[in-house]
Scaffold this motif. Structure first.
Motif, short mmCIF file in Angstrom:
data_model
loop_
_atom_site.label_atom_id
_atom_site.label_comp_id
_atom_site.label_asym_id
_atom_site.label_seq_id
_atom_site.Cartn_x
_atom_site.Cartn_y
_atom_site.Cartn_z
N PHE A 1 0.84 -1.21 0.00
CA PHE A 1 0.00 0.00 0.00
C PHE A 1 0.87 1.25 0.00
O PHE A 1 0.66 2.19 -0.78
CB PHE A 1 -0.93 -0.03 1.21
CG PHE A 1 -1.80 1.17 1.36
CD1 PHE A 1 -2.67 1.55 0.34
CD2 PHE A 1 -1.76 1.95 2.52
CE1 PHE A 1 -3.48 2.66 0.48
CE2 PHE A 1 -2.56 3.07 2.65
CZ PHE A 1 -3.42 3.43 1.63
N ILE A 2 1.88 1.27 0.86
CA ILE A 2 2.76 2.44 0.94
C ILE A 2 3.51 2.63 -0.37
O ILE A 2 3.71 3.75 -0.84
CB ILE A 2 3.71 2.31 2.15
CG1 ILE A 2 2.89 2.38 3.44
CG2 ILE A 2 4.78 3.39 2.14
CD1 ILE A 2 3.66 2.02 4.69
N ASN A 3 3.89 1.54 -0.98
CA ASN A 3 4.55 1.63 -2.28
C ASN A 3 3.68 2.31 -3.33
O ASN A 3 4.17 3.03 -4.19
CB ASN A 3 4.92 0.23 -2.79
CG ASN A 3 6.31 -0.16 -2.34
OD1 ASN A 3 7.14 0.70 -2.04
ND2 ASN A 3 6.57 -1.47 -2.30
N ARG A 4 2.39 2.05 -3.25
CA ARG A 4 1.49 2.65 -4.25
C ARG A 4 1.19 4.12 -3.92
O ARG A 4 0.82 4.89 -4.78
CB ARG A 4 0.17 1.89 -4.30
CG ARG A 4 0.33 0.46 -4.77
CD ARG A 4 -1.02 -0.19 -4.96
NE ARG A 4 -0.90 -1.63 -5.11
CZ ARG A 4 -1.95 -2.44 -5.30
NH1 ARG A 4 -3.16 -1.93 -5.37
NH2 ARG A 4 -1.76 -3.74 -5.43
N LEU A 5 1.37 4.45 -2.63
CA LEU A 5 0.97 5.77 -2.16
C LEU A 5 2.08 6.80 -2.34
O LEU A 5 1.84 7.94 -2.70
CB LEU A 5 0.66 5.63 -0.67
CG LEU A 5 -0.35 6.51 -0.01
CD1 LEU A 5 -1.70 6.40 -0.70
CD2 LEU A 5 -0.49 6.07 1.45
N TYR A 6 3.32 6.37 -2.04
CA TYR A 6 4.45 7.30 -2.07
C TYR A 6 5.21 7.12 -3.38
O TYR A 6 5.14 6.08 -4.03
CB TYR A 6 5.39 7.05 -0.88
CG TYR A 6 4.82 7.55 0.43
CD1 TYR A 6 5.18 8.80 0.93
CD2 TYR A 6 3.93 6.77 1.16
CE1 TYR A 6 4.66 9.27 2.13
CE2 TYR A 6 3.41 7.23 2.36
CZ TYR A 6 3.78 8.48 2.85
OH TYR A 6 3.27 8.94 4.03
N THR A 7 5.96 8.16 -3.74
CA THR A 7 6.67 8.10 -5.01
C THR A 7 7.87 7.17 -4.94
O THR A 7 8.29 6.60 -5.93
CB THR A 7 7.19 9.50 -5.42
OG1 THR A 7 8.09 9.96 -4.40
CG2 THR A 7 6.06 10.48 -5.57
N ASN A 8 8.43 7.02 -3.73
CA ASN A 8 9.60 6.13 -3.62
C ASN A 8 9.15 4.76 -3.13
O ASN A 8 7.98 4.55 -2.82
CB ASN A 8 10.68 6.73 -2.71
CG ASN A 8 10.11 7.28 -1.42
OD1 ASN A 8 8.91 7.54 -1.33
ND2 ASN A 8 10.96 7.43 -0.43
N SER A 9 10.11 3.87 -3.03
CA SER A 9 9.78 2.48 -2.71
C SER A 9 10.17 2.16 -1.27
O SER A 9 11.20 2.62 -0.78
CB SER A 9 10.52 1.56 -3.68
OG SER A 9 10.48 0.24 -3.21
N CYS B 1 2.09 12.16 -4.03
CA CYS B 1 1.52 13.06 -5.03
C CYS B 1 0.03 12.76 -5.16
O CYS B 1 -0.44 11.69 -4.78
CB CYS B 1 2.17 12.84 -6.40
SG CYS B 1 3.90 13.31 -6.43
N GLY B 2 -0.67 13.69 -5.75
CA GLY B 2 -2.03 13.42 -6.18
C GLY B 2 -1.98 12.72 -7.53
O GLY B 2 -0.91 12.59 -8.13
N ASP C 1 3.58 1.28 -10.70
CA ASP C 1 2.63 2.37 -10.57
C ASP C 1 2.71 2.96 -9.17
O ASP C 1 3.09 2.26 -8.22
CB ASP C 1 1.19 1.85 -10.82
CG ASP C 1 0.17 2.97 -10.90
OD1 ASP C 1 0.57 4.12 -11.18
OD2 ASP C 1 -1.03 2.70 -10.68
N PHE C 2 2.45 4.22 -9.05
CA PHE C 2 2.13 4.85 -7.77
C PHE C 2 1.24 6.03 -8.10
O PHE C 2 1.17 6.45 -9.26
CB PHE C 2 3.40 5.27 -7.01
CG PHE C 2 4.29 6.24 -7.74
CD1 PHE C 2 4.02 7.61 -7.74
CD2 PHE C 2 5.41 5.78 -8.44
CE1 PHE C 2 4.84 8.50 -8.42
CE2 PHE C 2 6.23 6.67 -9.12
CZ PHE C 2 5.95 8.03 -9.12
#
Lengths: 415, 103, 1003
Positions: free
Chosen positions: C685-693, C708-709, C892-893
Motif C-alpha cells: 500500500f505504501i509503495n502505491r501511495l508514495y513516489t519512492n519504494s 503526489c495526487g 505504478d504509484f
C-alpha cells in the motif's frame, strides 16, 4: 433613444410614457451567422462585440428564460483583476479596463463603483501568497498594494484587526481600481447595445439539441423550432456540461451550488469590498445599503440553484469574526446559483472538437468580473475561428496535456 | 443540509460527511499504458449529469467508510445509497427506497 | 388611558403598564402591546418616511409583512436597526426612533419637488450618464448611498449570546393558529415527537384577532385548552416567539426563537438572546396562514390607511381603536367582518366602498343592517390628508373605468383589503410549485417539492376555520399513524361558528383619473421601496415584461418585508400590462429567510475563539510559560519563537538557530500528522501511495517520502518508518494530516479493497519532541544512560523503542535541521512531563526551545522543502529536484502517470533552486517575483518567485529558495528580484546552503 440627463428630463415631462423597449422581442429567424446560446452577461457581451468589433451582421442570443437570470443576476457584483497567474491576470485586467469605459460605451449606467477590494491575509503563508500576488500584479501593470495590519485598520476601520482574533489580520492586498458594478445593468446594458446593433435577443427560447453534419455544427433545436447557424457559441454557465453533451463532447467541469445573501439595508458603513480566504467570506455594501456577502461553493454537485444552510452559517460566522459589529444586523435574503468549476479554477474559452462550435465555460465563482473581457475574446475567437492572445491559454485540451493554469493552486481567490 | 443514509450507520446530516465527486470513475489498471487523452479523461472528465447521479460520500465524522449515493442533482432527491464495492441498478435502488417508506 | 385604548378586552396585561419612548416623546402602553399597537393607542399614525420620495407613512399592518413602520431600537448598548414596530414588543426601557426622517418626521428635508420626483422613475439611475466617472463615483453615488439604507449598524460588538439547537421530530408543525394546533394535537397525544412553532408570543393565530366559537367555547379558550393538553405531552416541543424562516431539502427546517428582546433582558451564556433551531422532521405540516393584500389606488399610502385585518387585530387583540371613525374599502366579505368588529368596539363606520358590483352574503347583510352606507361598484379615486389620512373621494366604476362622479367621505382611518394571499413562502422555498386559484384570486400550493409535507388552512387557500381544523386533525392522525400509535382513526369534528365569507372579486388596480397620471398622485404597490403601478407600466414599456425583470427593474419586493403585501399586486398589474394571465406571468421565487434573522443567531456560538476550534499540543502550557508567541498552522497553535526579555523577534530567532547549530535545541513537533498503517499489505500500500519504494525498508528503519495526487503534483511529505513487516508509521505535514488520512482511506476502500490494510490517525496519541544539535546525543544519554546512542548503534534514519523516564518511547533518528537529531514520541499524556524533563536534563548544555521560525530557517539552510510554502500544488517532485525519491522501478504509484504528461516533462517548468543576494545582508521578501530583465516594458515577464527567504546567522548571509523556470539548469545565472517596488540582483545557486555532505546530520 439615447440615455442622458437631458433625455431623462425630457421624458419626465411626459411622465415617461415615451421610453421605447430597451431591446426588441423578435421572432427567431430561420438562420443566423452566429448563434450564442445563453443570454447571461457573457452571451450578451459576446453578441455585442461580434456586432461591434467584427461586423457580424446576423447574430442571435437564445435564452431559455429571461436574460441575466442565471449567475449574472445572482453574484455578489465584485469586479477586480488582481489574479496571480499571467494568463488569468491579463484576461481579467482587460475585462476591468473594459468595465471602466462600459457605461459610456453601452450608454447605460452600470454603476461601476471603484471602491477598492481588500484581500485579507491571516497567516504567515497568506502573507507570502498575498505579496507574491501583489508583486505579480505590479509587474503585469495591474494596480496593487500591500497593506500591513495598521494600514488595513486605517483603510477600513470596522474590520477586526486586534491580535486576539482567531485568525488575526496580518495584512492585505488592495486593488483600488477594483470594486463593484450593478449586475443587472451589465446584462441589460449589453442587451440594449447589442440590440441596437441588430442582434436578435430571443428570450424563452430553450435549446434542446445541437445539430451536426459530420464534425461540423449546423444549428440548434429549440422549443421554438429549428434554427440554423454558421457558427455557434455556448455561454451557458451552470449548464455547460448539458450543452456540451448535446453537441457530443465532454468537458472537465462539475457544477456546484454557490450561495450568496444580503442583509437588511443600513446606512453606509462599509466603503470597500473585503475578501478573506482564510476566514472564508467576502462582503461589500450595495448602493441600496444591503451588505452583500458570499463564500465558497457547496461541496456537492447540483443544478438545483440552492445549497445547504450550514454553508451559510459558516459564512456568517466568518463575517462576524471580521466584523463583530454586524451581529445585530439581519440576513434578509439568500439565494443560490450554479457554478461550473474546472480542475484549475480557470475558464475554458476555446474551440471544441466540433467545428464551428465554440465554448465559453468554467468560470467557477469568478464569472461576473470577467463579462466584458470574456465577451471581447470570445467574439474574437468565434469571428476569427482562433483564439485571441488573451484566451490562447484557456483551451479545452490543456486538461490532456497537463498545462493547467492553476489559479487556485496558490493565492488565487476566485470570486 | 442533506439527509444522507450511510449504508453502515443510517440517516445522518450532511455535515458528518465529505463529498467525493462522481462514483464509478474507473482508474485504469495500468496507468502507464493509457494515452494522455485517456489519462486526462480519467483525471478530469466527469459526466456532471443533470438528473440522477451516482456519487461518492465519505462518512468522515462517523464510521469513516466511503460509499455511494444515488441523488438527483436537479432537485436533491436522494434515491438510495450502497457500499463502495456494489453497483445496484437504479430500479433496485428505487425499489429499496419504496420499501423503506417514510421511516 | 391612551386616547385610542378600549376600556376592556384584548390580550394585553393592563396590570403592567409600560412607558416607551418614541422619537423623543414618552408614551404609555401595556405588557402584550407591540410598539405599533402602543403607538396607535396613543393615536400616533405617522411613524416613517418612505425611502425614495420621503412620503409620510403610517403603520399599515399588524405583523411581519409591515413595509413602513421600520424602527431603530436603542436599549443601552444593544442598538438594532430595522425591527418592525409591528413585531417589537413593549418592555421597560424601550427607546425607538424612526429611520430616514431628517430633520424630523413631520418636516422631512428630503421631500422632493414634483419635478425631481418625476425624474425618479423606475430604473432612472441606469439612464443617468455622467461625463466623467469621477462625477458619478465621487458625487452622485455617495448621495444615492446616503439616502438609501434604513437604520444604522451598531458601532460596538454585540454583547449578546446566541445558540444553535438541533432536534429530530416525527412531526413539525409551522404555525399555531387553529389549523396548526389541530395538526399538532392528535400526533402529540399519540406520543409522537412533535414540534410546534409560532411567531407570536402566544398561540392562537387568527383566533387572536377574530372572534370565533369552537366546540361551544370562545376561540381563545379553545386555544388555551389545546395548548394545555399539548403541554402535558412530554414529546411535544412548543415554541412561541419562534418563526420558521427556511424550509430546506429532506424536511429540514430552520426556525428562529426570540427569547429576550420582548422582555428587554440582556443575555448571558446561560440565557441567550435568540436560538436558531435546526429541526429535521419525518413529516411537516405548514399552517402558516395568509397575508392580506392592500388595494392599489391613488395615494394609498397615507398614514392612517391600514389593512382591514390589521385594524381587526388592533381592535380585538390589542384593544386599540386606531381611529374614532373609519371607511372600509374592500373587495371581500372577510373585511366586512373587520369593519363590523371596528363598529362593535365603538368606532364610527362612515362608509363601505366595495368595487364589487353586487356584494352579497351574510356579512354584507349584517353590515347593511347597521345602517352603514354601502357603495357597491365603487372605488377610491383619491385620498386626503398629508401627515395623516383625512378622507377619500369615491366614484362608481364598471370594473375597468370610472363611470360617475366623485363623492367625498371623511374619517380617521381607511381600512383596505384586496383579499388574502396564502403564506406559501416555506412551501415554495422547498421547491413546491404553485397554481393560481381564480376563485380566491391567489396562488395556492399545487405540487409538493418535499416528501411528507402538507399545507393546511389559509396557507392552502382554505379560509374556512372548519376546513382548517378538519385538515389539521386529518394530517395529525396521518403523522400519528406513520409514527405507529394513533389514538384515533378518524379526524375530529370540531363544531365551529363562523360567518360565510362569500365570493371576492379581483381588484388589482383602481384606474387613475388620468391615464398618464404619474405625477402627484401615486399608486403604491411596494410601499417600502416606493414602487408604483406606473413604475410597473414603465418597466413593461421598456421591455422588462418577465416578472423577474419587472421586480429587478422596479425593486418591487426587495424590501425588508420581502414583498409580503405587494408582490401579488405587482405581478397582477404586470399581467394586465402584458395582456397575459396571472398564471402565465407567475410569481418571483420565494427566498429564505421568511423574515429577516440576525447574523448573530445564524452564527450561534461559532464566533470569536470558536469561529474555528484551536488545537494545542500537550506541551502548550509550557510554551505559554516560556513566553512563546504562536503561529496558526491549520487549526494548530504552534510556538513561533520564544522571546526573552528585551528580545525582538530577530534576536530571539537568531539565538534559537545558534543554539541548534552550536549546542542543542528542542522543538515541539507533536502537531505533525502521524498515521499508523497496519496489515499484511501495508508495504504494498505504501509503495502505491508514495513516489519512492519501501520494498527494502527493514524493520527499525525510516525513510523520507513524498506523495503526489493523481495529477502528479506534490501533495504531502513525511517520514515512513517500518516497525515490523506489517506495521508502519508515517508522518505528514501539520496542515495536511486529515487530508492525507482521508486520501489513504479513499484508495483503500474504493480502488484497492483487496489490500488488507488499516490506517489510523495517531496524531493526538503521541506527543513528540525533536532534540536537535551537536549536543543532542549528550542530552539523550542523560535521558537514558543504559542505551547506546552512538551513530553506529543508532544511525541516522533508524528507529528504536527506548524507556525514557520509565515510559516506553519511540525514538526516531530523523532530522529536519541538518543537525544530529532525535525525535522522541511518547504517549500524549506524558508530553508535558517529558518536555520539562528534557528541559531540565538539557540545562547543562543550555538546551533551547525553538519555534517554527527557527525551524524554517534551519531547514532552509539545508534546502529541505516545506510543502505548502515551497510548493503550491503545481510542483512535481522532479520540479523540486527530488528525482532521487521518485521510483522508476515501480509499476505504478499515485501520480506516476501524470509525470509523463507533455506538460510535466517540459524542461522549462518552474524548479526549486537557491538564491544568493548581491549584497549578502539583504534578505529577499518571500513572495518576491523573479525577472530576467527589469527594464522590459510592462507587463514585465516573470520567471519565478521566492518561496522561502531568511537571514542565516550561522552562514552570515541571507538565503532564499525560489521556483524558477528551468532553474535546475541555470545555476550561476544572475536574475532580478522584485518586491513591493524594490529591486535586487540575485544569483541562482544550489538550494543546499549548509553541510552538503550531511556530516552533521549523520552525527
Amino acid at each position: 433613444m439615447r440615455f442622458s440627463f437631458a433625455s431623462l428630463a425630457h421624458n419626465a415631462m411626459t411622465y415617461h410614457q415615451d421610453w421605447p423597449r430597451q431591446w426588441r422581442s423578435p421572432t427567431p429567424k430561420n438562420h443566423y451567422d452566429v448563434i450564442i446560446i445563453g443570454g447571461g452577461g457573457h452571451g450578451l457581451a459576446t453578441a455585442y462585440y461580434l456586432a461591434k468589433n467584427h461586423g457580424v451582421r446576423k447574430v442571435a442570443v437564445l435564452e431559455k428564460g429571461w436574460i441575466g437570470g442565471g449567475n449574472t443576476g445572482r453574484n455578489t457584483t465584485i469586479v477586480r483583476s488582481n489574479y496571480l497567474w499571467d494568463d488569468a491576470a491579463h484576461l481579467y485586467e482587460k475585462s476591468l479596463q473594459l468595465y471602466e469605459g462600459l457605461s459610456k460605451d453601452l450608454n447605460y449606467n452600470i454603476m461601476l463603483s471603484q471602491r477598492g477590494v481588500l484581500n485579507l491575509a491571516h497567516s504567515l503563508q497568506d502573507v507570502r501568497d498575498t505579496k507574491r500576488r501583489v508583486n505579480a500584479n505590479k509587474l503585469n501593470g495591474i494596480d496593487a498594494e500591500w497593506l500591513d495590519a495598521e494600514a488595513v485598520r486605517a483603510f477600513c476601520p470596522i474590520i477586526r484587526t486586534d491580535k486576539k482574533a482567531r485568525y488575526p489580520v496580518l495584512g492585505a492586498s488592495l486593488q483600488k481600481r477594483a470594486g463593484t458594478a450593478r449586475h443587472d445593468a451589465v446584462a441589460w446594458g449589453y442587451a440594449r447595445a447589442a440590440d441596437m446593433r441588430g442582434v436578435d435577443i430571443i428570450q424563452n427560447c430553450e435549446v434542446t439539441g445541437i445539430t451536426r453534419q459530420g464534425d461540423r455544427v449546423t444549428g440548434v433545436e429549440t422549443n421554438r423550432g429549428t434554427i440554423t447557424a454558421h457558427k455557434i457559441g455556448i455561454c451557458t454557465a451552470g449548464h455547460s456540461s448539458v450543452l456540451a453533451e448535446m453537441a457530443g463532447f465532454a468537458v472537465p467541469i462539475t457544477s456546484h451550488p454557490l450561495q450568496a445573501m444580503v442583509s437588511e439595508p443600513i446606512k453606509p458603513v462599509l466603503d470597500t469590498v473585503v475578501m478573506s480566504n482564510a476566514v472564508h467570506v467576502y462582503v461589500s455594501q450595495s448602493d441600496k445599503g444591503e451588505l452583500v456577502l458570499g463564500a465558497g461553493i457547496d461541496a456537492y454537485q447540483s443544478y438545483a440553484q440552492r445549497g445547504s444552510f450550514h454553508v451559510v452559517e459558516l459564512q456568517i460566522s466568518a463575517l462576524l469574526e471580521l466584523f463583530p459589529i454586524f451581529s445585530r444586523l439581519k440576513l434578509m435574503r439568500m439565494w443560490g446559483g450554479i457554478v461550473d468549476t474546472t480542475p484549475d479554477a480557470c475558464p475554458i474559452i476555446s474551440t471544441t472538437p466540433v467545428k464551428n462550435l465554440y465554448l465559453n465555460a468554467g468560470w467557477g465563482t469568478g464569472g461576473f468580473k470577467a463579462i466584458p473581457g470574456s465577451g471581447f475574446v470570445f467574439a474574437h475567437t468565434i469571428a476569427n475561428e482562433a483564439p485571441h492572445a488573451l484566451n490562447a491559454a484557456f483551451t479545452l485540451d490543456r486538461f490532456s496535456t497537463g498545462h493547467l493554469i492553476d489559479e487556485h493552486g496558490a493565492a488565487g481567490v476566485a470570486h | 443540509m442533506l439527509k444522507i443514509k450511510c449504508p453502515y450507520c443510517g440517516d445522518r446530516d450532511e455535515t458528518e460527511f465529505s463529498y467525493g465527486g462522481e462514483a464509478h470513475i474507473e482508474r485504469p489498471d495500468s496507468p502507464s499504458e493509457v494515452s494522455d487523452e485517456a489519462w486526462g479523461a480519467y483525471l478530469f472528465g466527469r459526466p456532471n449529469k443533470k438528473g440522477l447521479m451516482r456519487e461518492r460520500w465519505f462518512h468522515v465524522h462517523g464510521c469513516r467508510r466511503w460509499f455511494n449515493l444515488l441523488r438527483d442533482t436537479s432537485n436533491h432527491t436522494i434515491i438510495g445509497s450502497y457500499t463502495a464495492l456494489e453497483k445496484p441498478s437504479i430500479a433496485e435502488l428505487k425499489k429499496e427506497s419504496r420499501k423503506g417508506g417514510a421511516k | 388611558m391612551s386616547v385610542n385604548r378600549l376600556p376592556s378586552s384584548g390580550r394585553i396585561n393592563r396590570d403592567v403598564p409600560i412607558r416607551l419612548r418614541f422619537n423623543g416623546t414618552y408614551y404609555l402602553g401595556y405588557e402584550g402591546d407591540t410598539l405599533a399597537s402602543a403607538l396607535l393607542a396613543n393615536d400616533i399614525h405617522l411613524v416613517a418616511r418612505s425611502m425614495k420620495y420621503a412620503r409620510p407613512r403610517g403603520i399599515m399592518t399588524a405583523g411581519p409583512e409591515e413595509p413602513n413602520a421600520i424602527m431603530q431600537i436603542n436599549v443601552s448598548n444593544r442598538s438594532e436597526p430595522n425591527p418592525k414596530a409591528t413585531e417589537t414588543y413593549l418592555h421597560p426601557g424601550l427607546i425607538a426612533a424612526s429611520v430616514n426622517a431628517w430633520p424630523s418626521l413631520r418636516y422631512d428635508a428630503r421631500r422632493l419637488s414634483g419635478i425631481a420626483q418625476r425624474l425618479m422613475s423606475a430604473g432612472f439611475y441606469y439612464k443617468t450618464m455622467f461625463g466623467s466617472s469621477t462625477l458619478w463615483q465621487k458625487v452622485f453615488e455617495p448621495i444615492i448611498r446616503r439616502s438609501a439604507g434604513l437604520g444604522k449598524a451598531p458601532s460596538d460588538p454585540d454583547p449578546d449570546v446566541y445558540d444553535h439547537m438541533h432536534r429530530h421530530v416525527d412531526l413539525m408543525v409551522v404555525g399555531a393558529g387553529p389549523a396548526g394546533l389541530a395538526a399538532a394535537r392528535d400526533a402529540a397525544l399519540s406520543g409522537a415527537r412533535v414540534a410546534l412553532v409560532d411567531a407570536l408570543p402566544e398561540f392562537g393565530g387568527s383566533l387572536l384577532s377574530q372572534n370565533r366559537t369552537i366546540d361551544k367555547i370562545s376561540g381563545m379558550d379553545w386555544v388555551s385548552g389545546v395548548t394545555s393538553e399539548l403541554e402535558t405531552c412530554d414529546t411535544a416541543l412548543l415554541l412561541p416567539n419562534t418563526t420558521a424562516i427556511g424550509y430546506f431539502d429532506q424536511n429540514y427546517i430552520i426556525a428562529i426563537e426570540r427569547r429576550l428582546d420582548h422582555k428587554g433582558e440582556a443575555s448571558t451564556p446561560a440565557n441567550v438572546r435568540e436560538r436558531l433551531w435546526h429541526i429535521r422532521a419525518d413529516k411537516v405540516i405548514l399552517a402558516t396562514g395568509s397575508h392580506e393584500r392592500p388595494l392599489v389606488f391613488s395615494d394609498n399610502d397615507r398614514p392612517g390607511i391600514m389593512l382591514a385585518g390589521a385594524v381587526q387585530s388592533y381592535v380585538n387583540r390589542f384593544a386599540v381603536l386606531p381611529g374614532k371613525s373609519a371607511i372600509l374599502f374592500a373587495n371581500n366579505d372577510a373585511a366586512y367582518e373587520a369593519a363590523l368588529d371596528f363598529k362593535k368596539a365603538g368606532g364610527d363606520l362612515v362608509a363601505v366602498i366595495d368595487p364589487r358590483q353586487e356584494p352579497q352574503g351574510p356579512l354584507v347583510e349584517e353590515l347593511f343592517a347597521t345602517g352603514t352606507r354601502l357603495l357597491s361598484g365603487h372605488v377610491v379615486t383619491a385620498t386626503l390628508g398629508v401627515n395623516r389620512f383625512k378622507g377619500v373621494n369615491a366614484a362608481p366604476w364598471n370594473g375597468h373605468a370610472i363611470t360617475g362622479k366623485e363623492e367625498r367621505f371623511e374619517a380617521d382611518i381607511l381600512m383596505m383589503s384586496g383579499g388574502w394571499s396564502p403564506a406559501v413562502h416555506l412551501f415554495s422555498q422547498a421547491s413546491g410549485k404553485l397554481r393560481y386559484d381564480a376563485e380566491i384570486c391567489a396562488f395556492v400550493p399545487d405540487i409538493y417539492g418535499q416528501k411528507e409535507c402538507s399545507v393546511i388552512g389559509a396557507a392552502n387557500g382554505d379560509f374556512s376555520l372548519n376546513e382548517a381544523l378538519r385538515a389539521g386533525s386529518r394530517e395529525s392522525i396521518k403523522a400519528a399513524t406513520a409514527y405507529g400509535k394513533p389514538t384515533r382513526k378518524t379526524a375530529r369534528r370540531y363544531a365551529v361558528e363562523e360567518p360565510d365569507t362569500g365570493v371576492s372579486e379581483a381588484c388589482w388596480q383602481v384606474p387613475a383619473q388620468n391615464p398618464a397620471d404619474q405625477g402627484k398622485l401615486k399608486q403604491f404597490v411596494d410601499f417600502q421601496n416606493d414602487t408604483t403601478a406606473a413604475d410597473i407600466a414603465l418597466a413593461k414599456r421598456e421591455g422588462f415584461d418577465s416578472v423577474e425583470h419587472m421586480k429587478r427593474y422596479t425593486l418591487s419586493g426587495f424590501g425588508t418585508d420581502q414583498g409580503k403585501t405587494g408582490n401579488i399586486n405587482a405581478l397582477a398589474i404586470l399581467a394586465r400590462q402584458t395582456a397575459s394571465s396571472i398564471e402565465e406571468t407567475g410569481t418571483t421565487t420565494f427566498r429564505p429567510p421568511y423574515t429577516p434573522v440576525s447574523f448573530g443567531a445564524v452564527a450561534g456560538r461559532f464566533v470569536g475563539p470558536l469561529t474555528d476550534p484551536v488545537r494545542t499540543t500537550p506541551m502548550h502550557e509550557a510554551h505559554v510559560k516560556a513566553g512563546a508567541l504562536f503561529e496558526n498552522v491549520g487549526q494548530w497553535n504552534r510556538p513561533w519563537y520564544y522571546a526573552r526579555a528585551g528580545e525582538d523577534m530577530d534576536a530571539a530567532v537568531r539565538r534559537e538557530c545558534k543554539a541548534v547549530r552550536k549546542g542543542v535545541g528542542m522543538l515541539d513537533v507533536s502537531t505533525l500528522g502521524k498515521i499508523d498503517i497496519q496489515g499484511p499489505d501495508a508495504r504494498e500500500f505504501i509503495n502505491r501511495l508514495y513516489t519512492n519504494s519501501v520494498t527494502n525498508l527493514k524493520p527499525g528503519n525510516c525513510r523520507y517520502g513524498i506523495m503526489c495526487g493523481e495529477d502528479g503534483m506534490v501533495l504531502d511529505d513525511g517520514v515512513i518508518t517500518c516497525l515490523d513487516d506489517t506495521h508502519f508509521v508515517t508522518t505528514t505535514t501539520t496542515a495536511g494530516a486529515a487530508h492525507v488520512l482521508s486520501h489513504m482511506e479513499d484508495y483503500l476502500e474504493t480502488e484497492w479493497p483487496d489490500l488488507k490494510v488499516y490506517c489510523t490517525s495517531i496524531t493526538e496519541e503521541w506527543a513528540t519532541i525533536a532534540i536537535n544539535g551537536p549536543k543532542a546525543r549528550d542530552v539523550m544519554e542523560r535521558l537514558n544512560a543504559d542505551e547506546d546512542w552512538s551513530a553506529k548503534a543508532f544511525p541516522f534514519l533508524t528507529h528504536k523503542e527506548v524507556q525514557i523516564g520509565g515510559v516506553m518511547a519511540r525514538i526516531f533518528r530523523i532530522s529536519f535541521t541538518g543537525e544530529l537529531a532525535y525525535e522522541i514520541n511518547i504517549p500524549a499524556r506524558y508530553g508535558l512531563a517529558l518536555w520539562s524533563h528534557v528541559a531540565n536534563v538539557g540545562q547543562e548544555w543550555d538546551i533551547t526551545p525553538y519555534g517554527t521560525e527557527a525551524m524554517h530557517i534551519l531547514r532552509a539552510e539545508k534546502g529541505y522543502i516545506l510543502v505548502g510554502q515551497d510548493t503550491d500544488g503545481s510542483q512535481t517532485p522532479q520540479d523540486l529536484g527530488l528525482n532521487w525519491i521518485v521510483s522508476t522501478n515501480k509499476p505504478d504509484f499515485i501520480g506516476m502517470r501524470s509525470h509523463a504528461r507533455p506538460d510535466t516533462v517540459r524542461s522549462d517548468r518552474k524548479q526549486l533552486v537557491g538564491l544568493m543576494t548581491e549584497s549578502p545582508e539583504f534578505v529577499l521578501e518571500e513572495g518576491a517575483q523573479i525577472v530576467e530583465n527589469p527594464d522590459a516594458p510592462t507587463p514585465i515577464p516573470m520567471v519565478g518567485h521566492v518561496t522561502s527567504s531568511y537571514w542565516s546567522e550561522h552562514l552570515g548571509h541571507s538565503i532564499a529558495l525560489a521556483l524558477i523556470q528551468g532553474g535546475l539548469g541555470r545555476k550561476g545565472e544572475q536574475l532580478h528580484s522584485f518586491s513591493l517596488g524594490n529591486w535586487h540582483k540575485v544569483t541562482i545557486v544550489d538550494p543546499i546552503f549548509y553541510d552538503i555532505e550531511g556530516a552533521h546530520r549523520d552525527g
